[in-house]
Design an enzyme around this catalytic site. Structure first.
Site, mmCIF file in Angstrom:
data_model
loop_
_atom_site.group_PDB
_atom_site.id
_atom_site.type_symbol
_atom_site.label_atom_id
_atom_site.label_comp_id
_atom_site.label_asym_id
_atom_site.label_seq_id
_atom_site.Cartn_x
_atom_site.Cartn_y
_atom_site.Cartn_z
ATOM 1 N N HIS A 156 0.857 -1.185 0.000
ATOM 2 C CA HIS A 156 0.000 0.000 0.000
ATOM 3 C C HIS A 156 0.897 1.241 0.000
ATOM 4 O O HIS A 156 2.106 1.152 0.242
ATOM 5 C CB HIS A 156 -0.900 -0.024 1.246
ATOM 6 C CG HIS A 156 -2.221 0.675 1.045
ATOM 7 N ND1 HIS A 156 -2.452 1.567 0.021
ATOM 8 C CD2 HIS A 156 -3.390 0.607 1.743
ATOM 9 C CE1 HIS A 156 -3.700 2.008 0.101
ATOM 10 N NE2 HIS A 156 -4.296 1.444 1.128
ATOM 11 N N GLU A 229 -4.329 0.828 -13.325
ATOM 12 C CA GLU A 229 -5.376 1.844 -13.143
ATOM 13 C C GLU A 229 -4.639 3.133 -12.800
ATOM 14 O O GLU A 229 -4.221 3.331 -11.667
ATOM 15 C CB GLU A 229 -6.311 1.448 -11.986
ATOM 16 C CG GLU A 229 -7.030 0.132 -12.183
ATOM 17 C CD GLU A 229 -8.219 0.236 -13.128
ATOM 18 O OE1 GLU A 229 -8.572 1.360 -13.528
ATOM 19 O OE2 GLU A 229 -8.777 -0.807 -13.483
ATOM 20 N N CYS A 263 -8.915 9.984 -9.246
ATOM 21 C CA CYS A 263 -8.427 9.744 -10.614
ATOM 22 C C CYS A 263 -9.459 10.179 -11.635
ATOM 23 O O CYS A 263 -9.109 10.706 -12.692
ATOM 24 C CB CYS A 263 -8.063 8.276 -10.795
ATOM 25 S SG CYS A 263 -9.368 7.160 -10.291
HETATM 26 P P1 NAP Z 1 1.949 6.829 -6.941
HETATM 27 O O1 NAP Z 1 2.963 7.751 -6.445
HETATM 28 O O2 NAP Z 1 2.143 6.201 -8.257
HETATM 29 O O3 NAP Z 1 1.771 5.703 -5.826
HETATM 30 C C1 NAP Z 1 0.881 4.618 -5.977
HETATM 31 C C2 NAP Z 1 1.503 3.393 -5.349
HETATM 32 O O4 NAP Z 1 2.623 3.007 -6.136
HETATM 33 C C3 NAP Z 1 2.061 3.632 -3.947
HETATM 34 O O5 NAP Z 1 1.881 2.449 -3.200
HETATM 35 C C4 NAP Z 1 3.521 3.887 -4.205
HETATM 36 O O6 NAP Z 1 4.342 3.637 -3.106
HETATM 37 C C5 NAP Z 1 3.782 2.900 -5.303
HETATM 38 N N1 NAP Z 1 4.938 3.160 -6.149
HETATM 39 C C6 NAP Z 1 5.337 4.329 -6.677
HETATM 40 N N2 NAP Z 1 6.408 4.133 -7.464
HETATM 41 C C7 NAP Z 1 6.689 2.802 -7.423
HETATM 42 C C8 NAP Z 1 7.702 1.976 -8.008
HETATM 43 N N3 NAP Z 1 8.634 2.475 -8.813
HETATM 44 N N4 NAP Z 1 7.699 0.661 -7.710
HETATM 45 C C9 NAP Z 1 6.772 0.128 -6.910
HETATM 46 N N5 NAP Z 1 5.786 0.854 -6.325
HETATM 47 C C10 NAP Z 1 5.756 2.180 -6.580
HETATM 48 O O7 NAP Z 1 0.524 7.497 -7.031
HETATM 49 P P2 NAP Z 1 -0.202 8.345 -5.918
HETATM 50 O O8 NAP Z 1 0.357 9.713 -5.951
HETATM 51 O O9 NAP Z 1 -0.188 7.630 -4.625
HETATM 52 O O10 NAP Z 1 -1.701 8.298 -6.464
HETATM 53 C C11 NAP Z 1 -2.173 9.242 -7.330
HETATM 54 C C12 NAP Z 1 -2.255 8.741 -8.747
HETATM 55 O O11 NAP Z 1 -3.016 7.541 -8.809
HETATM 56 C C13 NAP Z 1 -2.979 9.719 -9.618
HETATM 57 O O12 NAP Z 1 -2.348 9.815 -10.864
HETATM 58 C C14 NAP Z 1 -4.353 9.112 -9.744
HETATM 59 O O13 NAP Z 1 -5.069 9.563 -10.868
HETATM 60 C C15 NAP Z 1 -4.040 7.663 -9.780
HETATM 61 N N6 NAP Z 1 -5.197 6.835 -9.418
HETATM 62 C C16 NAP Z 1 -5.794 6.081 -10.373
HETATM 63 C C17 NAP Z 1 -6.933 5.314 -10.072
HETATM 64 C C18 NAP Z 1 -7.607 4.464 -11.107
HETATM 65 O O14 NAP Z 1 -8.380 3.598 -10.736
HETATM 66 N N7 NAP Z 1 -7.360 4.671 -12.391
HETATM 67 C C19 NAP Z 1 -7.429 5.331 -8.771
HETATM 68 C C20 NAP Z 1 -6.790 6.114 -7.823
HETATM 69 C C21 NAP Z 1 -5.675 6.851 -8.158
HETATM 70 P P3 NAP Z 1 4.847 4.829 -2.136
HETATM 71 O O15 NAP Z 1 3.656 5.377 -1.465
HETATM 72 O O16 NAP Z 1 5.762 4.136 -1.197
HETATM 73 O O17 NAP Z 1 5.542 5.812 -3.025
#
Ligand code: NAP
Length: 457
Positions: A156, A229, A263
C-alpha cells in the site's frame, strides 16, 4: 519512503511503522504460494465466498472506526470516508453473491466437439495501491481475487500504513486463511523482486503514470500479466441545453470531492459558449463557498491534501501554468494555515502549449475551456494522453449519447459525475492504463480461461 501516519490536517506525526525485511517477504510469498497450491484455492469457489460475506458484515459494523482511520491518515472528509467503507462492504458482498456465476464454465459451439471454458486461479498476485481511496482500492483487488482463488500480497502507499494494517486485520478476522492476503511495508526494490519471483503470476497497480510504467515494465520483463489503473484528465462537458444549475452543482462536487484527489475527478471543464459565462460565475460561487477545515468536523466541505509534498507539487503546477499564460480566475495558492490546504482554484485560457493542458492536477484545481460546437468538444476531449472517465451534461440524451461514444475514455457518464459501483467495470485507455476492475470483467483479469474440448470423433 518511510511508512508513517502523518495527519494532513496539522502534519503531526502519529506513528511510524517498521518495514518488512526480505525474510518476512519470503515468508509471505511462501505462505501465499502454499495456499495457491492447496484445496482452498484449487477447490470449489463456494468454500471461499463466506469470507467475503463476513468481510462485508465486519466493515458495515465498523464504519465509524474505519472511516476515522482514513480521515486522520489521508485527510478525507469523514462523511466521504464513511461512504468509502460502505462501498467496500458492497464490493465484498457483490463478489460473494456473483463470483460463482461469473466464473462458471462457458460453453462454445464448435465443429471440433463439446467445448467449454473453465476459470481457474493463476497464482500469487502483487498489488501496488494508492492512498486516495485507502480501503476501496484494496477491496477492488482483494474481493474478486479471493473469490477466484488468487492469493494477494500488497504494497500500500507509504502514507496510509494504518489503513493497510486495519484492512489486513479485517480480512483475517473474516476468516481468510494464512497467505490469502498479506500487507507488506516494503520498498520499490522489494516490489521489483516480488514481481520477478516465479511464484508471482500477476501484478495489479493503481497509481500514477510514472509508477505504472515502471511496474508494468518489470512485469513485462518477466512476461507476467499486469493491470494498470492510472491517472486521468477527465472532461466534464457542459452543453448549452443542459440543466445548468445541476451541472454546476455536480461539477463542483466532481472537482472538489476528496480534495480533488480522485483519478476520475472532473479536471477539464469543457463548456459551450452560450452558457460559459453563467457556468463560470456559478462554479466560482460554489468554489468560494467551501468551508476548509478538519476532515473530522462534519461541517467541513473541503479537506487538506494528503501530504505536504502533494501540496508543494500542486502549488508548483499552478504557478507554472500561470507563468505559461493561463489566467488565474480564482484561488491559486496554499492556505496560510497549518496543514496541507490548497484554495479551490479555477484556471482559464490554457493554451495547448501550456504544460497544464496535458497535466493531471491532483487537487482542487479546475481548468475551464470554452468551445463552440460538438466537433470542438470531441477534438478537445480526445486531445489528451489520458483516457479514464468523463461526464456530459445535456437534456438532449441522444446528443449526449453520440458524444459519449466519440470520447476516447474507458468510462463516460451522462448527467452525473464519473462514479463507481461494484457491478460496473472501472478502468481506462491510453496512459490511464489497461485492464478493468470491478464487475464481471474485473474478476476475469487474473484467471486462466482454460479451454477443454471433448472430441466428437
Ligand atoms: P503513486 O505515487 O504512483 O503511488 C501509488 C503506489 O505506487 C504507492 O503504493 C507507491 O508507493 C507505489 N509506487 C510508486 N512508485 C513505485 C515503483 N517504482 N515501484 C513500486 N511501487 C511504486 O501514485 P499516488 O500519488 O499515490 O496516487 C495518485 C495517482 O493515482 C494519480 O495519478 C491518480 O489519478 C491515480 N489513481 C488512479 C486510479 C484508477 O483507478 N485509475 C485510482 C486512484 C488513483 P509509495 O507510497 O511508497 O511511493
Amino acid at each position: 519512503m518511510p511508512y508513517q501516519t502523518v495527519n494532513p490536517f496539522n502534519n503531526q506525526l502519529i506513528k511510524e511503522y517498521t518495514p518488512h525485511n526480505d525474510d518476512q517477504v519470503e515468508l509471505a510469498l511462501a505462505q501465499a504460494d502454499a495456499l495457491y497450491h492447496s484445496d482452498w484455492a484449487k477447490g470449489e469457489i463456494i468454500q471461499r465466498l463466506p469470507v467475503l460475506h463476513k468481510l462485508a458484515e465486519l466493515m458495515e459494523s465498523r464504519v465509524e472506526e474505519l472511516a476515522n482511520i482514513a480521515s486522520v491518515e489521508m485527510g478525507k472528509l469523514i462523511e466521504q470516508s464513511r461512504g468509502e467503507v460502505k462501498l467496500c462492504a458492497q464490493i465484498a458482498r457483490y463478489y460473494a453473491n456473483n463470483a460463482q456465476k461469473f466464473l462458471a464454465p462457458v460453453s462454445y459451439e464448435s465443429s471440433l466437439g463439446e467445448a467449454w471454458v473453465e476459470h481457474h486461479p493463476i497464482g500469487v498476485l502483487m498489488a501496488v495501491e494508492p492512498w486516495n481511496f485507502p480501503f476501496y482500492q484494496l477491496m477492488r483487488v482483494l474481493a474478486p481475487n479471493l473469490a477466484a482463488g488468487n492469493p494477494v500480497v500488497v504494497k500500500h502507499a507509504s502514507i496510509v500504513p494504518h489503513c493497510a494494517e486495519a484492512f489486513e486485520k479485517l480480512v483475517h478476522e473474516a476468516g481468510a486463511p494464512k497467505g490469502a492476503y498479506t500487507n507488506l511495508y516494503i520498498s520499490q526494490d522489494q516490489v521489483a523482486s516480488i514481481i520477478a519471483d516465479d511464484r508471482v503470476q500477476g501484478v495489479a497497480l493503481t497509481g500514477s503514470e510514472k509508477a505504472g510504467s515502471i511496474v508494468a515494465a518489470q512485469a513485462a520483463k518477466k512476461l507476467k500479466k499486469a493491470t494498470l489503473e492510472l491517472g486521468g484528465n477527465d472532461v466534464f462537458v457542459v452543453l448549452d441545453d443542459c440543466d445548468l444549475e445541476k451541472a454546476v452543482k455536480v461539477g463542483a462536487e466532481a472537482r472538489l470531492n476528496n480534495a480533488g484527489q480522485v483519478c476520475t475527478a472532473a479536471k477539464r471543464f469543457i463548456v459551450q459558449e452560450k452558457v460559459a459565462k453563467a457556468f463560470l460565475q456559478q462554479l466560482t460561487e460554489h468554489f468560494k463557498n467551501v468551508k476548509m477545515g478538519d476532515p473530522l468536523d462534519e461541517t467541513t466541505t473541503l479537506g487538506p491534501l494528503s501530504s505536504k509534498s502533494a501540496l508543494e507539487g500542486l502549488t508548483e503546477q499552478v504557478n507554472e501554468a500561470v507563468k505559461q499564460g493561463a489566467k488565474l480566475h480564482l484561488g491559486g495558492k496554499a492556505l496560510q494555515h497549518e496543514g496541507n490546504f490548497f484554495e479551490p482554484t479555477i484556471l482559464t485560457h490554457i493554451s495547448r502549449d501550456n504544460p497544464a493542458y496535458f497535466t493531471e492536477f491532483f487537487g482542487p484545481v479546475a481548468q475551464v475551456y470554452v468551445v463552440s460546437d460538438d466537433e470542438e468538444i470531441v477534438k478537445l476531449a480526445n486531445d489528451s494522453h489520458y483516457g479514464l472517465g468523463g461526464a456530459i451534461f445535456s437534456t438532449d440524451i441522444e446528443r449526449a449519447k453520440k458524444l459519449a461514444s466519440r470520447i476516447e475514455t474507458g468510462m463516460v457518464y451522462i448527467n452525473s459525475l464519473t462514479d463507481t459501483a461494484p457491478e460496473l467495470p472501472f478502468g481506462g485507455i491510453k496512459r490511464s492504463g489497461f485492464g478493468r476492475e470491478l464487475s464481471d470483467l474485473g474478476i476475469k483479469e487474473f484467471v486462466n480461461q482454460k479451454l477443454v474440448v471433448v472430441s466428437h470423433s
